[in-house]
Write a protein that holds these residues in place. Sequence first.
Motif, PDB file in Angstrom:
ATOM      1  N   ARG A 189       0.856  -1.180   0.000  1.00  3.96           N
ATOM      2  CA  ARG A 189       0.000   0.000   0.000  1.00  3.96           C
ATOM      3  C   ARG A 189       0.896   1.236   0.000  1.00  3.96           C
ATOM      4  O   ARG A 189       1.764   1.395   0.870  1.00  3.96           O
ATOM      5  N   ASP A 197      -6.162  -2.435  -2.858  1.00  7.69           N
ATOM      6  CA  ASP A 197      -6.012  -3.874  -3.031  1.00  7.69           C
ATOM      7  C   ASP A 197      -6.015  -4.188  -4.527  1.00  7.69           C
ATOM      8  O   ASP A 197      -6.991  -3.921  -5.227  1.00  7.69           O
ATOM      9  N   LYS A 200      -8.909  -6.463  -5.765  1.00  2.00           N
ATOM     10  CA  LYS A 200     -10.205  -5.775  -5.760  1.00  2.00           C
ATOM     11  C   LYS A 200     -10.259  -4.740  -6.887  1.00  2.00           C
ATOM     12  O   LYS A 200     -11.307  -4.549  -7.508  1.00  2.00           O
ATOM     13  N   ASP A 260     -11.834  -8.430   5.876  1.00  2.00           N
ATOM     14  CA  ASP A 260     -12.199  -7.089   6.294  1.00  2.00           C
ATOM     15  C   ASP A 260     -13.581  -7.090   6.944  1.00  2.00           C
ATOM     16  O   ASP A 260     -14.167  -8.153   7.195  1.00  2.00           O
ATOM     17  N   VAL A 266      -8.539 -10.010   2.434  1.00  2.00           N
ATOM     18  CA  VAL A 266      -7.510  -8.972   2.408  1.00  2.00           C
ATOM     19  C   VAL A 266      -6.174  -9.624   2.744  1.00  2.00           C
ATOM     20  O   VAL A 266      -6.124 -10.688   3.369  1.00  2.00           O
ATOM     21  N   CYS A 267      -5.094  -8.991   2.329  1.00  2.00           N
ATOM     22  CA  CYS A 267      -3.767  -9.491   2.684  1.00  2.00           C
ATOM     23  C   CYS A 267      -3.537  -9.299   4.177  1.00  2.00           C
ATOM     24  O   CYS A 267      -3.750  -8.214   4.722  1.00  2.00           O
ATOM     25  N   SER A 271      -3.349  -5.456   7.451  1.00  2.00           N
ATOM     26  CA  SER A 271      -3.936  -5.159   8.758  1.00  2.00           C
ATOM     27  C   SER A 271      -2.856  -5.065   9.833  1.00  2.00           C
ATOM     28  O   SER A 271      -2.912  -4.193  10.711  1.00  2.00           O
TER      29      SER A 271
END
Length: 331
Positions: A189, A197, A200, A260, A266-267, A271
């Motif tokens: 990110r 993402d 996504k 999420d 999500v990876c 997080s």
Amino acid sequence: MSTSFCFVPTCSFHLPISLSSFCCHIPGKVFFSVIIPSMLANQDEILIVGICRDVGEEIANDIRRLKESFSDFKKVYFYIIESDSKDNTVAILTDLSKEFSNFDFVSLGKVQPQIPDRWSRIAYLRNLCIAEFLKSEKYVHCNFVVVSDLDGVNRELTPSSVKAVFERSDWAACFANQSGHYYDIFALRHPTWSPDDCWKHEKVLRSRGVNPIRARELAVYKRQIKIRPNSNWIEVDSAFGGLGIYKREFLTNALYESRDSNDELVCEHVSFNKGVSRNGGRLFVVPAFINFKLNGHNHPMLKRKRAKRFVKLALWYLFPPSRKLFASQYL
């Protein structure tokens, strides 16, 4: 530490923390040099953690390479969690625990039946590693924890690449780069490089009518850039790249999560790294912190595959009947 200099009372110099040595020569006036021990030299102990499954062919070399690369530390500990292996991974880990005095591993047996989802299982096991680091008295003097993949991705790691991380001290986490194209876009990110993402993003592009081949190229492959080892550090919101180093003080309440709030994948690194940021930490991809060159995600053979995708893309637009042939491959 050794220091030699000629002192001139009217002059003062502020030495950057990032420099391990500094020298100055003013013609006819003064020459001095200061040798400063790097941040690395002041740290005695470090813990390397990882999770593994069916890595019997790779893990022994990985462990030895990691131990050698972090050899400037007085003590290097290992804590490895294994689960669900069908090969000789447990036997290899047992041998390694006999070979290295500070090598510990736990085999949890079959975890998959209790946690069928692969990504949730990975997050669960990584959290166990971090909990051990934070709570075990054995590692209380370790100010750093290394989170490493153990499937052969660190085959170009060296002591010099590790030292590159410790040329600066203004970080909470540092992540590896590759001498080939940077590959780990799922965990990445960055406000402009990879702000969302990637998978996504690909899904959104396809929902808006973008050809699946083109959508993959835009969402993933164009972000796999090549970063020269002598480039400046890149501050990120999240990254991994198979290897990351974290400072203990920034890990409070940081958790790996694979879903999420909408229960979408999500990876897990995203997080966890958000937790580090919430604790005031800065995160960087360090260009000289090289761990490998090529894997299945950034291999030059992908160029050939991508060329084939562009041919299919052309057919998609020029010959509409071909769409049924290609569409199912990328759904």
